[in-house]
Write an enzyme that holds these catalytic residues in place. Structure first.
Site, mmCIF file in Angstrom:
data_model
loop_
_atom_site.group_PDB
_atom_site.id
_atom_site.type_symbol
_atom_site.label_atom_id
_atom_site.label_comp_id
_atom_site.label_asym_id
_atom_site.label_seq_id
_atom_site.Cartn_x
_atom_site.Cartn_y
_atom_site.Cartn_z
ATOM 1 N N HIS A 286 27.068 23.795 -3.519
ATOM 2 C CA HIS A 286 25.945 24.244 -2.633
ATOM 3 C C HIS A 286 26.341 25.261 -1.825
ATOM 4 O O HIS A 286 27.433 24.920 -1.188
ATOM 5 C CB HIS A 286 25.307 22.992 -1.923
ATOM 6 C CG HIS A 286 24.786 22.010 -2.819
ATOM 7 N ND1 HIS A 286 25.495 21.177 -3.531
ATOM 8 C CD2 HIS A 286 23.229 21.666 -2.839
ATOM 9 C CE1 HIS A 286 24.305 20.557 -4.171
ATOM 10 N NE2 HIS A 286 23.258 20.745 -3.688
ATOM 11 N N GLU A 289 22.449 27.807 1.574
ATOM 12 C CA GLU A 289 21.233 26.931 1.603
ATOM 13 C C GLU A 289 21.039 26.999 3.009
ATOM 14 O O GLU A 289 21.132 25.820 3.823
ATOM 15 C CB GLU A 289 21.225 25.615 0.907
ATOM 16 C CG GLU A 289 20.050 24.875 0.802
ATOM 17 C CD GLU A 289 20.107 23.389 0.303
ATOM 18 O OE1 GLU A 289 21.463 22.931 0.282
ATOM 19 O OE2 GLU A 289 19.157 22.941 0.025
ATOM 20 N N ASP A 367 16.733 19.959 -8.238
ATOM 21 C CA ASP A 367 17.386 19.566 -7.021
ATOM 22 C C ASP A 367 17.293 18.131 -6.657
ATOM 23 O O ASP A 367 18.000 17.082 -7.488
ATOM 24 C CB ASP A 367 17.138 20.429 -5.984
ATOM 25 C CG ASP A 367 18.202 20.480 -4.848
ATOM 26 O OD1 ASP A 367 19.195 19.704 -4.902
ATOM 27 O OD2 ASP A 367 17.852 20.720 -3.621
ATOM 28 N N ASP A 368 16.319 17.609 -5.928
ATOM 29 C CA ASP A 368 15.972 16.207 -5.607
ATOM 30 C C ASP A 368 14.445 16.084 -5.985
ATOM 31 O O ASP A 368 13.614 15.732 -5.053
ATOM 32 C CB ASP A 368 16.138 15.929 -4.182
ATOM 33 C CG ASP A 368 17.707 15.783 -3.779
ATOM 34 O OD1 ASP A 368 18.147 14.924 -4.047
ATOM 35 O OD2 ASP A 368 18.277 16.966 -3.315
#
Ligand SMILES: [Zn+2]
Length: 459
Positions: A286, A289, A367-368
């Site tokens: 990541h 972000e 992602d989530d």
């Protein structure tokens, strides 16, 4: 790595006709059925929907799981700034509940005995679904509320197989999931050794119903970038990956980047040291972000990453942006995550189409998605409706997700060939006669994001 694809003028015109003439429901239905390749940026357990958690954690037929208690009183209002924040509707295993002082045990009740209103509140707590909820709610509170559920090997693997089924139904053939072999616990709360944990995940993937999904699964392990012993964690991950090659294929780092201790160059000497010993470990991290301009993407490429998760701030780092054109480094785009966590509150100005059309390899990911209550189809629907993707671009995105996967060459070649064949067949179906007829039997599955953002629900 990513071969240039010929522009299929024949189908391109048909696609433009479909895109212009389709209703929202028709376009969504088409994108649900579209062969999509892989979702390669996707966290466990963040991909599990709250309704799935509730069902699995209270299902009497699911043998060997722990029982759970949820705090229904005394939680107060969640305040992250409190020295020891109390999490409303936090859910813990029965063994932990029994260890509480008797006076506070009364604040909790068995998860299976929640009232309808409590269930609705529980489900809403595990989603970014209300005004004012955003990145700080997400990064801080949900983790602690769900810790014990995410440690339950029976619940985790049951939902893994369910997740494969959901993905298989929406045309996804490959999942690279960020999971942890270090966190599983017995119902009594005893840590399960990491090699045993790997065997538990492996057994789930060998279940006949898992294999029947046709979805290929690999795992990455994600370290927390800002904790005090993050470097030791990276070493542990490399050692584990080296012992479990084939299934556990890559390392990742995540956690709020703005926190001062999680910057990428912190890890430079650690990754260089490890590369002296270990060959061929997938690295996807990541980076970028964040809100403001920074060099995190460049610094992360220096760590050896061949894929970057998010890279929202890459657009503000022109030198690195230019470097990434026509290279083999891929950006894992997460549109809905960036929307709901407010890195790009207005998706109309997300840098994704700029990266795509500058020639930077990109793919779409969820992602989530459990927290967004969304799907891969939602990501494609956002991309197609916001940025008018050409057919060649849709093909390119799906293929990139497989071409950049941390897979052995033979499996990768097999998945790409199967994906191309599936897409060719899909094109032929839509090209013949009335394209609407080709979608008559497709039954999309939607969740909260599609209902809230697109006004779309399917019976
Ligand atoms: Zn992520």
């Amino acid at each position: 790595m990513l071969a240039a694809l010929p522009l299929r003028a024949d189908f391109e015109a048909r696609w433009q006709e479909i895109r212009a003439g389709a209703s929202a429901r028709e376009l969504y239905t088409l994108l649900y059925a579209l062969p999509k390749g892989g979702d390669i940026h996707n966290h466990l357990p963040g991909s599990y929907f709250p309704e799935q958690w509730l069902r699995a954690a209270t299902d009497p037929a699911l043998k060997g799981r722990a029982d759970y208690y949820t705090r229904v009183r005394g939680g107060g209002t969640f305040n992250l700034a409190a020295p020891e924040p109390v999490y409303p509707l936090e859910t813990i295993r029965a063994a932990a509940w029994r260890a509480l002082p008797e006076a506070s045990r009364a604040d909790w009740k068995p998860l299976g005995e929640l009232t309808a209103a409590e269930r609705a509140a529980w489900i809403s707590q595990y989603q970014i679904d209300r005004p004012g909820e955003g990145r700080y709610t997400f990064f801080a509170a949900p983790r602690q509320r769900l810790t014990h559920l995410g440690q339950d090997p029976v619940v985790m693997t049951e939902l893994l197989v369910e997740t494969m089924k959901l993905y298989g139904a929406e045309g996804v053939r490959y999942l690279e999931l960020q999971a942890s072999p270090f966190t599983l616990h017995t119902p009594e709360g005893k840590p399960i050794p990491e090699d045993e944990a790997a065997a538990i995940y492996e057994a789930a993937l060998q279940r006949p119903d898992a294999k029947a999904t046709g979805v290929e699964v690999r795992f990455q392990i994600t370290g927390n970038r800002y904790i005090a012993d993050a470097e030791a964690q990276v070493v542990r991950i490399f050692k584990f990956l080296d012992r479990h090659r084939g299934r556990w294929v890559g390392i990742n780092l995540a956690g709020i980047e703005e926190r001062g201790t999680g910057y990428p160059s912190r890890f430079l000497s650690t990754f260089r040291d490890l590369r002296r010993t270990y060959a061929d470990i997938g690295i996807s991290i990541h980076a970028g972000e964040m809100d403001g301009p920074n060099t995190h993407v460049r610094d992360t490429l220096l760590l050896g990453a061949s894929r970057i998760g998010h890279a929202v701030t890459l657009i503000k780092d022109p030198d690195t942006l230019l470097q990434m054109r026509h290279r083999s480094w891929l950006v894992e785009i997460n549109l809905i995550s960036n929307h709901l966590l407010e890195y790009t509150p207005d998706l109309a100005v997300h840098p994704f189409p700029e990266y795509l059309r500058l020639g930077i390899p990109v793919c779409l990911n969820t992602d989530d998605r459990g927290w967004w209550h969304s799907t891969m189809t939602d990501e494609y629907y956002v991309a197609v409706t916001r940025y008018r993707l050409a057919w060649s671009e849709l093909r390119q995105i799906g293929r990139a997700s497989l071409a950049h996967a941390f897979l052995d060459p033979a499996t990768k070649a097999r998945l790409i060939a199967a994906h191309d064949a599936e897409l060719d067949a899909f094109e032929r179906k839509l090209a013949a006669g009335n394209w609407r007829d080709a979608l008559a039997t497709v039954k999309p599955v939607t969740f909260g994001y599609a209902a809230r953002q697109f006004g779309l629900t399917f019976p």
